[in-house]
Design a protein around this motif. Structure first.
Motif, mmCIF file in Angstrom:
data_model
loop_
_atom_site.group_PDB
_atom_site.id
_atom_site.type_symbol
_atom_site.label_atom_id
_atom_site.label_comp_id
_atom_site.label_asym_id
_atom_site.label_seq_id
_atom_site.Cartn_x
_atom_site.Cartn_y
_atom_site.Cartn_z
ATOM 1 N N UNK A 191 -10.610 -1.202 -7.587
ATOM 2 C CA UNK A 191 -10.614 -1.465 -6.234
ATOM 3 C C UNK A 191 -10.632 -2.422 -5.234
ATOM 4 N N UNK A 192 -12.410 -3.279 -5.644
ATOM 5 C CA UNK A 192 -11.981 -4.699 -5.223
ATOM 6 C C UNK A 192 -11.119 -5.938 -5.129
ATOM 7 N N UNK A 193 -10.347 -5.667 -7.241
ATOM 8 C CA UNK A 193 -9.376 -6.458 -7.094
ATOM 9 C C UNK A 193 -7.609 -5.926 -6.481
ATOM 10 N N UNK A 194 -7.707 -4.146 -5.341
ATOM 11 C CA UNK A 194 -6.844 -4.077 -5.380
ATOM 12 C C UNK A 194 -6.688 -4.131 -3.596
ATOM 13 N N UNK A 195 -8.054 -4.124 -3.180
ATOM 14 C CA UNK A 195 -8.545 -4.702 -2.146
ATOM 15 C C UNK A 195 -8.036 -6.005 -1.614
ATOM 16 N N UNK A 196 -7.981 -7.277 -3.368
ATOM 17 C CA UNK A 196 -7.788 -8.540 -2.993
ATOM 18 C C UNK A 196 -6.522 -8.353 -3.294
ATOM 19 N N UNK A 236 -6.877 8.114 -8.520
ATOM 20 C CA UNK A 236 -6.351 6.793 -7.092
ATOM 21 C C UNK A 236 -5.949 5.571 -7.420
ATOM 22 N N UNK A 237 -6.148 5.091 -8.364
ATOM 23 C CA UNK A 237 -6.492 3.726 -9.218
ATOM 24 C C UNK A 237 -4.549 3.684 -9.320
ATOM 25 N N UNK A 238 -3.451 5.203 -9.741
ATOM 26 C CA UNK A 238 -2.207 4.750 -9.646
ATOM 27 C C UNK A 238 -1.310 4.678 -8.256
ATOM 28 N N UNK A 239 -1.755 5.667 -7.096
ATOM 29 C CA UNK A 239 -1.488 5.928 -5.893
ATOM 30 C C UNK A 239 -1.514 4.512 -5.553
ATOM 31 N N UNK A 240 -2.893 4.315 -5.013
ATOM 32 C CA UNK A 240 -3.555 2.651 -4.328
ATOM 33 C C UNK A 240 -2.421 1.585 -4.812
ATOM 34 N N UNK A 241 -1.809 1.461 -6.126
ATOM 35 C CA UNK A 241 -1.462 0.179 -6.932
ATOM 36 C C UNK A 241 0.273 0.384 -6.259
ATOM 37 N N UNK A 242 0.604 2.086 -6.224
ATOM 38 C CA UNK A 242 2.103 1.958 -5.971
ATOM 39 C C UNK A 242 1.815 1.474 -4.537
ATOM 40 N N UNK A 243 1.541 1.873 -3.583
ATOM 41 C CA UNK A 243 1.462 1.635 -2.378
ATOM 42 C C UNK A 243 1.501 0.729 -2.424
ATOM 43 N N UNK A 244 0.138 -0.708 -2.850
ATOM 44 C CA UNK A 244 0.419 -2.263 -3.062
ATOM 45 C C UNK A 244 2.009 -2.429 -3.005
ATOM 46 N N UNK A 245 2.668 -1.801 -4.087
ATOM 47 C CA UNK A 245 3.927 -2.377 -5.298
ATOM 48 C C UNK A 245 4.699 -2.791 -3.637
ATOM 49 N N UNK A 246 4.839 -1.817 -3.289
ATOM 50 C CA UNK A 246 5.891 -1.345 -2.063
ATOM 51 C C UNK A 246 5.679 -2.606 -1.210
ATOM 52 N N UNK A 247 4.928 -3.499 -0.979
ATOM 53 C CA UNK A 247 4.664 -4.449 -0.218
ATOM 54 C C UNK A 247 4.997 -5.580 -0.735
ATOM 55 N N UNK A 248 5.496 -5.763 -2.092
ATOM 56 C CA UNK A 248 6.564 -7.314 -2.715
ATOM 57 C C UNK A 248 7.358 -6.589 -2.333
ATOM 58 N N UNK A 277 -4.430 1.371 4.810
ATOM 59 C CA UNK A 277 -5.082 1.319 3.271
ATOM 60 C C UNK A 277 -5.838 -0.201 2.798
ATOM 61 N N UNK A 278 -5.492 -0.961 3.362
ATOM 62 C CA UNK A 278 -6.744 -1.729 2.919
ATOM 63 C C UNK A 278 -8.281 -1.033 3.399
ATOM 64 N N UNK A 279 -8.882 -0.322 4.542
ATOM 65 C CA UNK A 279 -9.991 -0.215 5.013
ATOM 66 C C UNK A 279 -10.377 1.253 3.732
ATOM 67 N N UNK A 280 -9.476 1.924 3.356
ATOM 68 C CA UNK A 280 -9.442 3.134 2.258
ATOM 69 C C UNK A 280 -9.994 2.722 0.975
#
Length: 400
Positions: free
Chosen positions: A54-59, A296-308, A81-84
């Motif tokens: 989670x810390x890595x995903x926040x970064x 949870x890690x997969x859902x958040x990781x998928x959302x982060x991938x859309x930023x790229x 998402x960053x707050x969550x």
């Protein structure tokens, strides 16, 4: 959706013991030998792993904000998402501390558990809010791309009211059950809770738990059905939206997995014998930590991938490019390209054939594409070599 996990608020565990069935736990500091059962140690290991993830995903979220176009609309869902994710990392940390440290007082342990539950209540409500927020933005982009002739179901006014109402009620019930549970723990461990009072707390707690489960299922159905509906609408218009495609194929699968896990655990806890539950509670917590962490890690990781994705949230709703380009066109007709959306199978443009004019039409003019300065319509491929500008031809002469 099963963003509400049985890890917190399961109730029976804290009634039984602070550290559940920890096998002793007589150490006075975290540096002493810990004689907890293997399943407790495994749970602690997974909590540390998910906290680091989670810390890595926040970064990653913070570092990728520069990839998004400037503007509140484009970045707002990812701010949430960053707050969550930050709250999720903090929750894992506090949960691991409360599980591992045995030397803290009962009051400190209860306060730490109450804070962990509160953070979890906020986080589990923010994550579906991010999914719905992105859904509304992509739906508005699709509406703009279709020239405002076909309004997607997901951006209907009543649908947005339903979405945010579900999220708001879900958050309120989660906070309410956290307060009730914190007060129950305080009274129970201070020996100020009568049998009748304990029964009242258990009834209230059980009713709210099933209410939260009902709203989590409604959120799950709402999110999955809405994404599929928008995907179908885009496919019918021959629009490929990479953001919706990725979330639909990856994140929604784990939303369903987490929901199914939540239903199974709640039904098992409600139906199992108390002594059987005591024997299985540690394994139940371990399974919850593993499955929920992966989902949870997969859902958040998928959302982060859309930023790229390039210009993932740009379009007429952000900078007005679509409006400047003319607002698009009807389904199946050429439309100005919208950043972030890819069009496929556009109808090709073919110039009209040059046939001799019918008899009696001496003022015939050549086809439009052969006139001086002609340009094919924007966004339509031109399958022939562009003719050079030429002088206006003389009127056609009928052969004698």
């Amino acid at each position: 959706m099963s963003f509400f996990s049985p890890i917190s608020h399961v109730g029976i565990a804290d009634v039984l013991a602070k550290g559940r069935i920890s096998g002793g736990g007589s150490s006075s500091s975290i540096t002493d030998n810990w004689d907890a059962p293997p399943e407790i140690k495994a749970e602690l290991a997974f909590l540390i792993i998910w906290c680091i993830v989670a810390v890595g995903q926040f970064g990653m979220i913070v570092s990728r904000f520069k990839l998004l176009p400037a503007g509140r609309i484009a970045r707002a869902p990812y701010y949430l998402l960053s707050v969550a994710v930050f709250i999720l990392a903090l929750k894992y940390l506090l949960w691991a501390i409360n599980l591992r440290v045995d030397s803290m007082s009962r009051t400190t342990s209860n306060n730490l558990a109450g804070l962990t539950d509160f953070l979890y209540s906020v986080e589990v409500s923010f994550t579906p809010a991010v999914l719905l927020w992105l859904l509304h933005i992509r739906g508005r982009m699709t509406f703009q791309a279709l020239g405002k002739q076909s309004k997607p179901f997901v951006i209907q006014f009543w649908k947005r009211i339903v979405d945010w109402s579900l999220v708001g009620i879900f958050l309120l019930f989660n906070i309410a059950i956290t307060g009730i549970y914190a007060q129950y723990r305080t009274l129970y461990y201070s020996n100020r809770l009568s049998d009748q009072g304990a029964d009242n707390y258990v009834k209230a707690f059980t009713g709210i738990k099933w209410t939260i489960l009902a709203f989590s299922l409604l959120l799950c159905i709402d999110i999955i059905s809405s994404y599929i509906t928008l995907k179908v609408s885009q496919s019918s218009a021959r629009i490929v939206d990479p953001v919706i495609t990725r979330i639909t194929k990856v994140a929604l699968v784990f939303v369903f997995v987490e929901t199914f896990m939540d239903m199974f655990v709640r039904i098992y806890v409600a139906k199992a014998d108390i002594y059987t539950l005591i024997d299985k509670i540690n394994y139940l917590y371990l399974a919850s930590a593993i499955i929920q962490g992966i989902a949870r890690a997969t859902i958040i990781g998928t959302l982060i991938s859309t930023m790229k994705m390039p210009h993932a949230l740009t379009g007429g709703i952000v900078h007005g490019e679509l409006a400047a380009a003319g607002g698009g066109g009807p389904i199946g007709m050429p439309t100005p390209p919208v950043p972030g959306l890819t069009y496929t199978n556009q109808p090709a443009y073919y110039p009209a054939p040059s046939h001799p004019p019918p008899a009696g039409n001496p003022t015939w003019q050549p086809p439009m594409q052969q006139q001086q300065g002609y340009q094919p319509p924007f966004g339509m491929p031109y399958n022939h070599q562009q003719p050079q500008p030429q002088q206006q031809p003389q009127p056609y002469a009928i052969p004698v």
